[in-house]
Design a protein around this motif. Structure first.
Motif, PDB file in Angstrom:
ATOM      1  N   UNK A  19       0.842  -1.191   0.000  1.00 39.17           N
ATOM      2  CA  UNK A  19       0.000   0.000   0.000  1.00 39.17           C
ATOM      3  C   UNK A  19       0.878   1.240   0.000  1.00 39.17           C
ATOM      4  N   UNK A  20       1.921   1.218   0.814  1.00 40.13           N
ATOM      5  CA  UNK A  20       2.828   2.352   0.895  1.00 40.13           C
ATOM      6  C   UNK A  20       3.477   2.595  -0.460  1.00 40.13           C
ATOM      7  N   UNK A  21       3.906   1.535  -1.109  1.00 42.52           N
ATOM      8  CA  UNK A  21       4.561   1.639  -2.406  1.00 42.52           C
ATOM      9  C   UNK A  21       3.605   2.210  -3.453  1.00 42.52           C
ATOM     10  N   UNK A  22       2.387   1.704  -3.508  1.00 44.51           N
ATOM     11  CA  UNK A  22       1.449   2.177  -4.519  1.00 44.51           C
ATOM     12  C   UNK A  22       0.989   3.602  -4.232  1.00 44.51           C
ATOM     13  N   UNK A  23       0.815   3.969  -2.955  1.00 45.50           N
ATOM     14  CA  UNK A  23       0.409   5.336  -2.644  1.00 45.50           C
ATOM     15  C   UNK A  23       1.546   6.306  -2.929  1.00 45.50           C
ATOM     16  N   UNK A  66      -3.197  13.167   0.207  1.00 39.59           N
ATOM     17  CA  UNK A  66      -4.045  12.815   1.352  1.00 39.59           C
ATOM     18  C   UNK A  66      -4.087  11.293   1.548  1.00 39.59           C
ATOM     19  N   UNK A  67      -4.240  10.540   0.467  1.00 39.95           N
ATOM     20  CA  UNK A  67      -4.245   9.075   0.551  1.00 39.95           C
ATOM     21  C   UNK A  67      -2.910   8.550   1.050  1.00 39.95           C
ATOM     22  N   UNK A  68      -1.835   9.167   0.586  1.00 38.97           N
ATOM     23  CA  UNK A  68      -0.488   8.766   1.012  1.00 38.97           C
ATOM     24  C   UNK A  68      -0.318   8.990   2.515  1.00 38.97           C
ATOM     25  N   UNK A  69      -0.801  10.117   2.999  1.00 39.62           N
ATOM     26  CA  UNK A  69      -0.698  10.413   4.432  1.00 39.62           C
ATOM     27  C   UNK A  69      -1.528   9.421   5.252  1.00 39.62           C
ATOM     28  N   UNK A  74       5.264   9.684   4.755  1.00 35.37           N
ATOM     29  CA  UNK A  74       5.898  10.851   5.346  1.00 35.37           C
ATOM     30  C   UNK A  74       5.196  12.107   4.858  1.00 35.37           C
ATOM     31  N   UNK A  75       5.368  13.188   5.626  1.00 42.10           N
ATOM     32  CA  UNK A  75       4.806  14.473   5.235  1.00 42.10           C
ATOM     33  C   UNK A  75       5.513  14.961   3.985  1.00 42.10           C
ATOM     34  N   UNK A  76       4.757  15.574   3.070  1.00 43.00           N
ATOM     35  CA  UNK A  76       5.336  16.109   1.848  1.00 43.00           C
ATOM     36  C   UNK A  76       4.995  17.580   1.737  1.00 43.00           C
ATOM     37  N   UNK A  77       5.760  18.293   0.970  1.00 44.51           N
ATOM     38  CA  UNK A  77       5.508  19.711   0.762  1.00 44.51           C
ATOM     39  C   UNK A  77       4.266  19.889  -0.103  1.00 44.51           C
TER      40      UNK A  77
END
Length: 79
Positions: A19-23, A66-69, A74-77
């Motif tokens: 999931x982390x990889x695909x997001x 938002x889905x990645x978070x 990790x937080x992104x700019x």
């Protein structure tokens, strides 16, 4: 010997690393698409404001972020 009626292999949900990889991949793809459009769009440069396509691509990027978070990324700019 008898075979079970439910002998098909189980379809488990993807693990957290998948999931982390695909997001992460979706986030990077959305970011790159938006940035490429912003660099090359004549209308965005001529008006000094985002065109409808840029707004749509930014919305896709924000949804991917938002889905990645939610997936524990990790937080992104932000743009």
């Amino acid at each position: 010997m008898y075979q079970s009626v439910n002998s098909a292999p189980s379809q488990d949900a993807p693990g957290p690393e998948m999931v982390m990889s695909s997001s992460t991949e979706a986030l990077e793809n959305a970011r790159l698409t938006y940035e490429q459009h912003a660099r090359t769009c004549r209308q965005c440069h001529a008006d000094g404001a985002a065109c409808a396509v840029a707004k749509h691509l930014l919305r896709i990027y924000n949804n991917a972020r938002r889905d990645h978070m939610r997936a524990g990324g990790q937080a992104t700019a932000t743009s």
